[in-house]
Design a protein around this motif. Sequence first.
Motif, PDB file in Angstrom:
ATOM      1  N   LEU A  19       0.975  -1.139  -0.299  1.00 53.74           N
ATOM      2  CA  LEU A  19       0.406  -0.264   0.156  1.00 53.74           C
ATOM      3  C   LEU A  19       1.038   1.029  -0.320  1.00 53.74           C
ATOM      4  O   LEU A  19       1.875   1.072   0.338  1.00 53.74           O
ATOM      5  CB  LEU A  19      -0.546   0.253   1.065  1.00 53.74           C
ATOM      6  N   PRO A  20       0.602   2.241  -0.062  1.00 49.83           N
ATOM      7  CA  PRO A  20       1.638   3.591  -0.201  1.00 49.83           C
ATOM      8  C   PRO A  20       1.408   4.508   0.470  1.00 49.83           C
ATOM      9  O   PRO A  20       1.602   5.823   0.758  1.00 49.83           O
ATOM     10  CB  PRO A  20       0.357   3.937  -1.720  1.00 49.83           C
ATOM     11  N   ILE A  21       1.997   3.876   1.667  1.00 47.13           N
ATOM     12  CA  ILE A  21       1.268   3.929   2.741  1.00 47.13           C
ATOM     13  C   ILE A  21       2.914   4.237   3.974  1.00 47.13           C
ATOM     14  O   ILE A  21       2.957   4.985   5.059  1.00 47.13           O
ATOM     15  CB  ILE A  21       0.459   3.784   4.126  1.00 47.13           C
ATOM     16  N   SER A  22       3.888   3.813   2.978  1.00 40.33           N
ATOM     17  CA  SER A  22       5.037   2.940   4.212  1.00 40.33           C
ATOM     18  C   SER A  22       5.168   1.744   4.914  1.00 40.33           C
ATOM     19  O   SER A  22       4.700   2.331   6.204  1.00 40.33           O
ATOM     20  CB  SER A  22       5.759   4.714   4.290  1.00 40.33           C
ATOM     21  N   SER A  23       6.113   0.931   4.714  1.00 42.76           N
ATOM     22  CA  SER A  23       6.012  -0.387   5.390  1.00 42.76           C
ATOM     23  C   SER A  23       7.123   0.299   6.590  1.00 42.76           C
ATOM     24  O   SER A  23       6.897   0.201   7.334  1.00 42.76           O
ATOM     25  CB  SER A  23       6.534  -1.678   5.047  1.00 42.76           C
ATOM     26  N   SER A  24       8.505   0.780   6.049  1.00 45.70           N
ATOM     27  CA  SER A  24       9.327   1.071   7.433  1.00 45.70           C
ATOM     28  C   SER A  24       8.897   2.494   7.460  1.00 45.70           C
ATOM     29  O   SER A  24       9.488   1.453   9.064  1.00 45.70           O
ATOM     30  CB  SER A  24      10.084   1.736   6.389  1.00 45.70           C
ATOM     31  N   ALA A  25       8.192   3.098   8.108  1.00 43.10           N
ATOM     32  CA  ALA A  25       8.077   3.584   8.583  1.00 43.10           C
ATOM     33  C   ALA A  25       6.666   2.359   9.833  1.00 43.10           C
ATOM     34  O   ALA A  25       6.901   3.525  10.809  1.00 43.10           O
ATOM     35  CB  ALA A  25       6.802   5.184   7.921  1.00 43.10           C
ATOM     36  N   HIS A  26       5.962   2.281   9.354  1.00 44.66           N
ATOM     37  CA  HIS A  26       4.445   1.432  10.333  1.00 44.66           C
ATOM     38  C   HIS A  26       5.805   0.230  10.949  1.00 44.66           C
ATOM     39  O   HIS A  26       5.001  -0.097  12.304  1.00 44.66           O
ATOM     40  CB  HIS A  26       3.845   0.804   9.689  1.00 44.66           C
ATOM     41  N   LEU A  27       7.003  -0.535  10.178  1.00 44.12           N
ATOM     42  CA  LEU A  27       7.627  -1.119  11.222  1.00 44.12           C
ATOM     43  C   LEU A  27       9.019  -0.618  12.156  1.00 44.12           C
ATOM     44  O   LEU A  27       8.848  -0.986  13.513  1.00 44.12           O
ATOM     45  CB  LEU A  27       8.508  -1.945  10.207  1.00 44.12           C
ATOM     46  N   ILE A  28       8.712   0.674  12.185  1.00 36.77           N
ATOM     47  CA  ILE A  28       9.495   1.549  13.040  1.00 36.77           C
ATOM     48  C   ILE A  28       8.633   2.296  14.260  1.00 36.77           C
ATOM     49  O   ILE A  28       8.968   2.599  15.775  1.00 36.77           O
ATOM     50  CB  ILE A  28      10.346   2.870  12.750  1.00 36.77           C
ATOM     51  N   LEU A  29       7.616   2.526  13.534  1.00 37.97           N
ATOM     52  CA  LEU A  29       6.558   3.301  14.698  1.00 37.97           C
ATOM     53  C   LEU A  29       5.277   2.028  15.505  1.00 37.97           C
ATOM     54  O   LEU A  29       5.384   2.284  16.440  1.00 37.97           O
ATOM     55  CB  LEU A  29       5.841   3.794  13.942  1.00 37.97           C
ATOM     56  N   ALA A  30       5.375   0.937  14.963  1.00 39.35           N
ATOM     57  CA  ALA A  30       4.436  -0.024  15.155  1.00 39.35           C
ATOM     58  C   ALA A  30       5.222  -0.321  16.468  1.00 39.35           C
ATOM     59  O   ALA A  30       4.240  -0.758  18.049  1.00 39.35           O
ATOM     60  CB  ALA A  30       3.689  -0.796  14.808  1.00 39.35           C
ATOM     61  N   PRO A  31       6.180  -0.584  16.915  1.00 36.16           N
ATOM     62  CA  PRO A  31       6.651  -1.216  18.183  1.00 36.16           C
ATOM     63  C   PRO A  31       6.879   0.019  19.014  1.00 36.16           C
ATOM     64  O   PRO A  31       6.415  -0.660  20.431  1.00 36.16           O
ATOM     65  CB  PRO A  31       7.966  -1.829  18.431  1.00 36.16           C
ATOM     66  N   ARG A  32       6.905   1.132  18.739  1.00 36.17           N
ATOM     67  CA  ARG A  32       6.907   2.288  19.944  1.00 36.17           C
ATOM     68  C   ARG A  32       5.954   2.461  19.907  1.00 36.17           C
ATOM     69  O   ARG A  32       5.207   2.711  21.347  1.00 36.17           O
ATOM     70  CB  ARG A  32       7.065   3.484  19.191  1.00 36.17           C
ATOM     71  N   VAL A  33       4.869   2.384  19.568  1.00 37.41           N
ATOM     72  CA  VAL A  33       3.412   2.654  20.093  1.00 37.41           C
ATOM     73  C   VAL A  33       2.709   1.540  20.473  1.00 37.41           C
ATOM     74  O   VAL A  33       1.884   1.531  21.657  1.00 37.41           O
ATOM     75  CB  VAL A  33       2.493   2.981  18.772  1.00 37.41           C
ATOM     76  N   ALA A  34       3.161   0.287  20.281  1.00 35.78           N
ATOM     77  CA  ALA A  34       2.298  -0.166  21.260  1.00 35.78           C
ATOM     78  C   ALA A  34       3.210  -1.105  22.191  1.00 35.78           C
ATOM     79  O   ALA A  34       3.126  -1.870  23.648  1.00 35.78           O
ATOM     80  CB  ALA A  34       2.479  -1.771  20.374  1.00 35.78           C
ATOM     81  N   GLY A  35       4.377  -0.471  22.610  1.00 40.27           N
ATOM     82  CA  GLY A  35       5.315  -1.062  23.736  1.00 40.27           C
ATOM     83  C   GLY A  35       6.222  -2.103  23.473  1.00 40.27           C
ATOM     84  O   GLY A  35       6.871  -1.992  25.142  1.00 40.27           O
ATOM     85  N   TYR A  36       6.079  -2.328  22.520  1.00 44.03           N
ATOM     86  CA  TYR A  36       6.978  -3.624  21.907  1.00 44.03           C
ATOM     87  C   TYR A  36       8.692  -3.315  22.096  1.00 44.03           C
ATOM     88  O   TYR A  36       9.186  -1.867  21.778  1.00 44.03           O
ATOM     89  CB  TYR A  36       6.871  -3.953  20.790  1.00 44.03           C
ATOM     90  N   ALA A  37       9.293  -4.385  22.929  1.00 44.50           N
ATOM     91  CA  ALA A  37      11.029  -3.978  22.144  1.00 44.50           C
ATOM     92  C   ALA A  37      11.679  -4.266  21.038  1.00 44.50           C
ATOM     93  O   ALA A  37      10.111  -4.765  20.170  1.00 44.50           O
ATOM     94  CB  ALA A  37      11.700  -5.024  23.252  1.00 44.50           C
ATOM     95  N   ASP A  38      12.353  -3.680  20.343  1.00 43.11           N
ATOM     96  CA  ASP A  38      12.600  -3.845  18.819  1.00 43.11           C
ATOM     97  C   ASP A  38      12.742  -5.320  18.519  1.00 43.11           C
ATOM     98  O   ASP A  38      13.152  -6.388  19.232  1.00 43.11           O
ATOM     99  CB  ASP A  38      14.377  -4.239  18.451  1.00 43.11           C
ATOM    100  N   GLN A  39      12.003  -6.051  17.358  1.00 47.73           N
ATOM    101  CA  GLN A  39      11.348  -6.975  16.921  1.00 47.73           C
ATOM    102  C   GLN A  39      12.493  -8.235  16.762  1.00 47.73           C
ATOM    103  O   GLN A  39      12.417  -9.313  16.825  1.00 47.73           O
ATOM    104  CB  GLN A  39      10.649  -7.255  15.336  1.00 47.73           C
ATOM    105  N   GLY A  40      13.777  -7.493  16.066  1.00 46.72           N
ATOM    106  CA  GLY A  40      15.573  -7.725  15.989  1.00 46.72           C
ATOM    107  C   GLY A  40      15.157  -8.624  14.740  1.00 46.72           C
ATOM    108  O   GLY A  40      14.455  -7.954  13.942  1.00 46.72           O
ATOM    109  N   LEU A  41      16.575  -8.441  13.917  1.00 42.79           N
ATOM    110  CA  LEU A  41      16.918  -8.424  12.608  1.00 42.79           C
ATOM    111  C   LEU A  41      16.475 -10.251  11.741  1.00 42.79           C
ATOM    112  O   LEU A  41      15.669  -9.485  10.584  1.00 42.79           O
ATOM    113  CB  LEU A  41      18.240  -8.523  12.794  1.00 42.79           C
TER     114      LEU A  41
END
Length: 266
Positions: A19-41
């Motif tokens: 979708l034209p809404i940026s996957s990288s932005a959402h993967l960076i923001l999702a853990p911050r919003v949900a309070g999760y630790a970085d998902q890892g490489l």
Amino acid sequence: MELLQIIILAAVQGLTEFLPISSSAHLILAPRVAGYADQGLAFDVAVHVGTLAAVIGYFRHQVISITRDFFRSWINPSARSRESRLGWMIVIATIPVGLFGLLMKSLVETDLRSPLVIAITTIGFGVLLLLADQFGKRHRDEYSLRWSDALVIGLFQAVAIIPGTSRSGSTMTAGLFLGLTREAASRFSFLISIPTILMSGGLLGLDLLQSEAEVDWLSISLGAGLAFITAYLCIHYFLRFIENIGMTPFVIYRFILGGLILLFML
């Protein structure tokens, strides 16, 4: 990883990659919003594999035709077809992102991951997408692309390594400005995603091989599978309805997301 975290991140990658809404932005923001630790490489590699499998699976017949005719035209130039020509356009459109990715990899992984950058690119490229959708002539298909058109789309794709820009959004924007229909711009965007995701996933895979982090195989397998399902469905329904709904809903979403980032995360 928790099951809910796996589901959220895999769905985010599967949906936002195309979708034209940026996957990288959402993967960076999702853990911050949900309070999760970085998902890892390892998980990032897995969901990239899942979305790659989805786009190849969805366009499997066309991918086979393009690949076959592309290499056949090398052996016998007189056997060139519109599929082999489209293959060349995909190659040309992929070159810029490969060069930019290698040159700017370290910068993208550090300074350009900030919320301010994501907010600016989310809103700014939303404006460009809106203009392209409103003023593009939309009378061409992907088979009419010239090498210069493919290069322009490739340059837009290269810029999309900046988080928040959206690889799909930027390439669709370029395609619409060049006169492609919404569906044609989307199809070409999805097709050039195959070598692009393959390259980015390969770089992530090399980083993973060089790291000493433990791999949770159950989590990454589940993440890859869920990313495949959501990405496949996303491609199918996006292509089915995009000519009717247009890009405006995605532009509005980008404006809202960019505004919320500026309001709450800066």
